[in-house]
Motif scaffolding. Structure first.
Motif, PDB file in Angstrom:
ATOM      1  N   ASN A 393       0.805  -1.217   0.000  1.00  0.00           N
ATOM      2  CA  ASN A 393       0.000   0.000   0.000  1.00  0.00           C
ATOM      3  C   ASN A 393       0.840   1.270   0.000  1.00  0.00           C
ATOM      4  O   ASN A 393       0.333   2.357  -0.298  1.00  0.00           O
ATOM      5  CB  ASN A 393      -0.925   0.016   1.224  1.00  0.00           C
ATOM      6  N   ALA A 394       2.122   1.147   0.332  1.00  0.00           N
ATOM      7  CA  ALA A 394       2.967   2.333   0.475  1.00  0.00           C
ATOM      8  C   ALA A 394       3.139   3.097  -0.828  1.00  0.00           C
ATOM      9  O   ALA A 394       3.352   4.306  -0.817  1.00  0.00           O
ATOM     10  CB  ALA A 394       4.335   1.914   1.029  1.00  0.00           C
ATOM     11  N   TYR A 395       3.036   2.406  -1.958  1.00  0.00           N
ATOM     12  CA  TYR A 395       3.410   3.031  -3.226  1.00  0.00           C
ATOM     13  C   TYR A 395       2.232   3.595  -4.008  1.00  0.00           C
ATOM     14  O   TYR A 395       2.425   4.127  -5.089  1.00  0.00           O
ATOM     15  CB  TYR A 395       4.170   2.019  -4.084  1.00  0.00           C
ATOM     16  N   LYS A 396       1.037   3.484  -3.477  1.00  0.00           N
ATOM     17  CA  LYS A 396      -0.123   4.002  -4.204  1.00  0.00           C
ATOM     18  C   LYS A 396      -0.050   5.518  -4.359  1.00  0.00           C
ATOM     19  O   LYS A 396      -0.375   6.067  -5.416  1.00  0.00           O
ATOM     20  CB  LYS A 396      -1.412   3.595  -3.492  1.00  0.00           C
ATOM     21  N   ILE A 397       0.379   6.203  -3.324  1.00  0.00           N
ATOM     22  CA  ILE A 397       0.405   7.662  -3.366  1.00  0.00           C
ATOM     23  C   ILE A 397       1.470   8.172  -4.340  1.00  0.00           C
ATOM     24  O   ILE A 397       1.240   9.147  -5.066  1.00  0.00           O
ATOM     25  CB  ILE A 397       0.630   8.241  -1.944  1.00  0.00           C
ATOM     26  N   THR A 398       2.622   7.513  -4.403  1.00  0.00           N
ATOM     27  CA  THR A 398       3.654   7.960  -5.351  1.00  0.00           C
ATOM     28  C   THR A 398       3.298   7.580  -6.786  1.00  0.00           C
ATOM     29  O   THR A 398       3.666   8.284  -7.722  1.00  0.00           O
ATOM     30  CB  THR A 398       5.020   7.366  -4.982  1.00  0.00           C
ATOM     31  N   LEU A 399       2.580   6.476  -6.956  1.00  0.00           N
ATOM     32  CA  LEU A 399       2.131   6.110  -8.294  1.00  0.00           C
ATOM     33  C   LEU A 399       1.173   7.159  -8.840  1.00  0.00           C
ATOM     34  O   LEU A 399       1.282   7.582  -9.996  1.00  0.00           O
ATOM     35  CB  LEU A 399       1.445   4.739  -8.271  1.00  0.00           C
ATOM     36  N   ALA A 400       0.233   7.596  -8.006  1.00  0.00           N
ATOM     37  CA  ALA A 400      -0.783   8.553  -8.450  1.00  0.00           C
ATOM     38  C   ALA A 400      -0.249   9.982  -8.518  1.00  0.00           C
ATOM     39  O   ALA A 400      -0.669  10.756  -9.382  1.00  0.00           O
ATOM     40  CB  ALA A 400      -1.997   8.497  -7.509  1.00  0.00           C
ATOM     41  N   GLY A 401       0.700  10.342  -7.616  1.00  0.00           N
ATOM     42  CA  GLY A 401       1.072  11.740  -7.524  1.00  0.00           C
ATOM     43  C   GLY A 401       2.465  12.131  -7.963  1.00  0.00           C
ATOM     44  O   GLY A 401       2.712  13.311  -8.253  1.00  0.00           O
ATOM     45  N   ALA A 402       3.413  11.179  -8.021  1.00  0.00           N
ATOM     46  CA  ALA A 402       4.799  11.566  -8.283  1.00  0.00           C
ATOM     47  C   ALA A 402       5.414  10.893  -9.500  1.00  0.00           C
ATOM     48  O   ALA A 402       6.411  11.397 -10.031  1.00  0.00           O
ATOM     49  CB  ALA A 402       5.659  11.257  -7.047  1.00  0.00           C
ATOM     50  N   PHE A 403       4.855   9.782  -9.943  1.00  0.00           N
ATOM     51  CA  PHE A 403       5.487   9.028 -11.029  1.00  0.00           C
ATOM     52  C   PHE A 403       5.457   9.786 -12.358  1.00  0.00           C
ATOM     53  O   PHE A 403       6.478   9.930 -13.033  1.00  0.00           O
ATOM     54  CB  PHE A 403       4.797   7.672 -11.186  1.00  0.00           C
ATOM     55  N   MET A 404       4.289  10.280 -12.749  1.00  0.00           N
ATOM     56  CA  MET A 404       4.160  10.906 -14.060  1.00  0.00           C
ATOM     57  C   MET A 404       4.989  12.185 -14.200  1.00  0.00           C
ATOM     58  O   MET A 404       5.647  12.384 -15.223  1.00  0.00           O
ATOM     59  CB  MET A 404       2.684  11.169 -14.368  1.00  0.00           C
ATOM     60  N   PRO A 405       5.008  13.084 -13.187  1.00  0.00           N
ATOM     61  CA  PRO A 405       5.885  14.259 -13.320  1.00  0.00           C
ATOM     62  C   PRO A 405       7.362  13.887 -13.441  1.00  0.00           C
ATOM     63  O   PRO A 405       8.111  14.569 -14.144  1.00  0.00           O
ATOM     64  CB  PRO A 405       5.618  15.042 -12.023  1.00  0.00           C
ATOM     65  N   LEU A 406       7.786  12.808 -12.789  1.00  0.00           N
ATOM     66  CA  LEU A 406       9.177  12.391 -12.885  1.00  0.00           C
ATOM     67  C   LEU A 406       9.508  11.884 -14.279  1.00  0.00           C
ATOM     68  O   LEU A 406      10.468  12.340 -14.917  1.00  0.00           O
ATOM     69  CB  LEU A 406       9.470  11.300 -11.853  1.00  0.00           C
ATOM     70  N   VAL A 407       8.727  10.940 -14.781  1.00  0.00           N
ATOM     71  CA  VAL A 407       9.007  10.325 -16.071  1.00  0.00           C
ATOM     72  C   VAL A 407       8.858  11.342 -17.199  1.00  0.00           C
ATOM     73  O   VAL A 407       9.697  11.423 -18.102  1.00  0.00           O
ATOM     74  CB  VAL A 407       8.089   9.109 -16.303  1.00  0.00           C
TER      75      VAL A 407
END
Length: 499
Positions: A393-407
């Motif tokens: 469950n830890a990675y749901k927030i980074t998947l939704a909020g941080a992954f796309m701006p990084l990539v």
């Protein structure tokens, strides 16, 4: 006897960590080990950071219940994540000479994007670190035969990990990871051989029995909704773990971009292969004692491996096992405590005092580390979730909020600050709405919906202002790399990294 060996191992580990701390003289040493780690240490620290409590207790328990299909997130998703992160960070971000991912968000977009994504990353670590602390509590409870409660064990475990992490930072973590990887590999392989010898037919019989029981079925039935859940679970760990500071630290702590790449890829491959060892041990236990250990699968599956080792193996095997487990948990706990603390200090607090000297900043990072540890301990003591679920469950927030701006910030030159903000808010809001309003009844995993909306937000938010002629802020990656190269020539001891 076992307890004394555990105490001795803990003392040696803390001693090694404190010795490594003597090499820490700056914030850069504390955060990324001065970008000086050789290939074997980078490989070891990538492997050891991820091979934690969930790898020994959580993954094996989930495999017993659900088979390979249940562990698509970890180790399958997590291993691919490490390889992708190694490719992205070593090729595109290593040259920037930055301490955190938050630095990249600020340089590529703006301060607002930096702060929001940093908070997402920090929050995501609560569950992951808490899982390691919870596992330490379980370990001390088992070793002392209930003499130390799980709650007291969590407190003791946190104190031990903090003792060297707060002084040595990434140097202590990396050196201990190298030592602990050797202990982990040797200890668990030895246990696997001992356990296999107690099953008629040996290791082959265990594997054949698991195959006959359908435990090796990986893909779901041909139902589109089942496939969506399957993909969503795998993607959560695969992509949600990429914008994580601990992964970034390990890659960028290498002394060259080439070592960063191959250290990450090799560590990921070793991690993927070795996570099958605890699965094998746990399944063999259900064959050795089908009544007691087999009966624990539904409600106490995470306790099968330690109970098997304690009840059915000789003392030397128990010493190897608990040494391996302590190595796994302590390496992951120290790394995952350090990463969010460095990120929060660098990308949130430092913004209020940008001219802060390096020495003062170093001690601020240590203070944040102590504060975050208290928060994690409180979360671990009050959480009822399983170790595996806490990590997943830890990675749901980074998947939704941080992954796309990084990539997008790395690979898409037209990505802008407006697009990044649209991706962050669109992804987080859509994920939270589905998660809390529909929850498990949603046919599509909420975090997968958040990822899709985040991608749409990035494209629309970046292109629409450009189409209507508005000036859009945001610096392309090649320009940032050139700027970083120029800054490196003018770095000083007080300001050794780019801001």
């Amino acid at each position: 006897m076992l307890l004394w060996f555990v105490i001795l191992y803990l003392m040696v580990s803390v001693g090694i960590g404190l010795f490594a701390a003597t090499r820490v003289h700056s914030a850069k040493d504390f955060a990324v080990a001065g970008r000086s780690l050789p290939f074997p240490v980078v490989m070891a620290t990538v492997f050891a950071t991820w091979f934690g409590a969930e790898s020994i207790f959580g993954i094996s328990a989930t495999f017993l219940k659900e088979g390979l299909g249940g562990v698509v997130a970890d180790p399958f998703g997590s291993s691919i994540c490490l390889i992708l992160a190694g490719l992205l960070f070593s090729r595109y971000l290593y040259k920037l000479n930055i301490l955190t991912l938050g630095d990249f968000y600020r340089m590529r977009f703006n301060r607002t994007v930096e702060v929001i994504t940093t908070l997402c990353i920090v929050i995501s670590y609560l569950g992951w670190v808490a899982a390691q602390i919870k596992a330490l509590g379980l370990l001390f409870f088992t070793v002392t035969d209930g003499g130390i409660s799980q709650e007291a064990g969590m407190v003791l475990g946190m104190v031990l990990v903090l003792t060297y992490t707060v002084f040595g930072g990434m140097f202590s973590v990396a050196i201990l990871d190298f030592v602990q990887m050797i202990v982990m590999l040797g200890g668990l392989l030895f246990i696997a051989m001992v356990v296999a010898g107690q099953v008629d037919g040996g290791a082959a019989a265990v594997i054949d029995h698991a195959a006959a029981a359908g435990k090796f079925k990986f893909f779901p039935d041909p139902d589109p909704w089942l496939w969506l859940t399957f993909v969503g679970t795998g993607v959560t760990m695969m992509f949600g773990s990429i914008p994580q500071q601990d992964v970034f630290q390990r890659v960028t702590s290498a002394k060259s971009a080439k070592i960063a790449l191959w250290g990450s890829v090799t560590g990921a491959s070793l991690y993927f292969v070795f996570t099958f060892v605890p699965m094998f041990i746990a399944y063999a236990g259900t064959l050795i004692d089908p009544v007691v250990l087999g009966g624990m699968v539904e409600n106490e599956a995470e306790l099968i491996v330690p109970k098997l080792v304690t009840a059915y193996t000789p003392l030397i095997a128990q010493i190897f096992f608990y040494g391996a487990v302590l190595s796994a948990i302590m390496s992951t706990a120290s790394a995952t405590l350090l990463a969010p603390s460095v990120t929060f200090a660098e990308n949130v607090l430092r913004g209020f005092s940008p001219q802060m000297g390096d020495h003062r900043f170093l001690w601020m990072m240590r203070a944040v580390l102590l504060g975050f540890s208290c928060l994690v301990l409180a979360f671990a003591l009050n959480s009822q979730a399983s170790i595996f679920k806490m990590v997943e469950n830890a990675y749901k927030i980074t998947l939704a909020g941080a992954f796309m701006p990084l990539v997008a910030g790395i690979l898409w030159q037209r990505a802008t600050s407006q697009g990044a903000l649209a991706a962050i808010f669109g992804g987080l809001l859509s994920w939270l709405m589905v998660e809390f309003l529909i929850g498990e009844k949603s046919p599509v995993p909420p975090q997968l919906i958040g990822l899709v909306i985040s991608a749409l937000g990035m494209v629309a938010g970046s292109l629409l202002p450009q189409w209507i002629g508005h000036k859009v802020p945001g610096r392309p990656l090649h320009e940032l790399q050139h700027h970083a190269a120029m800054e490196t020539h003018h770095a000083t001891p007080e300001h050794p990294h780019v801001r």
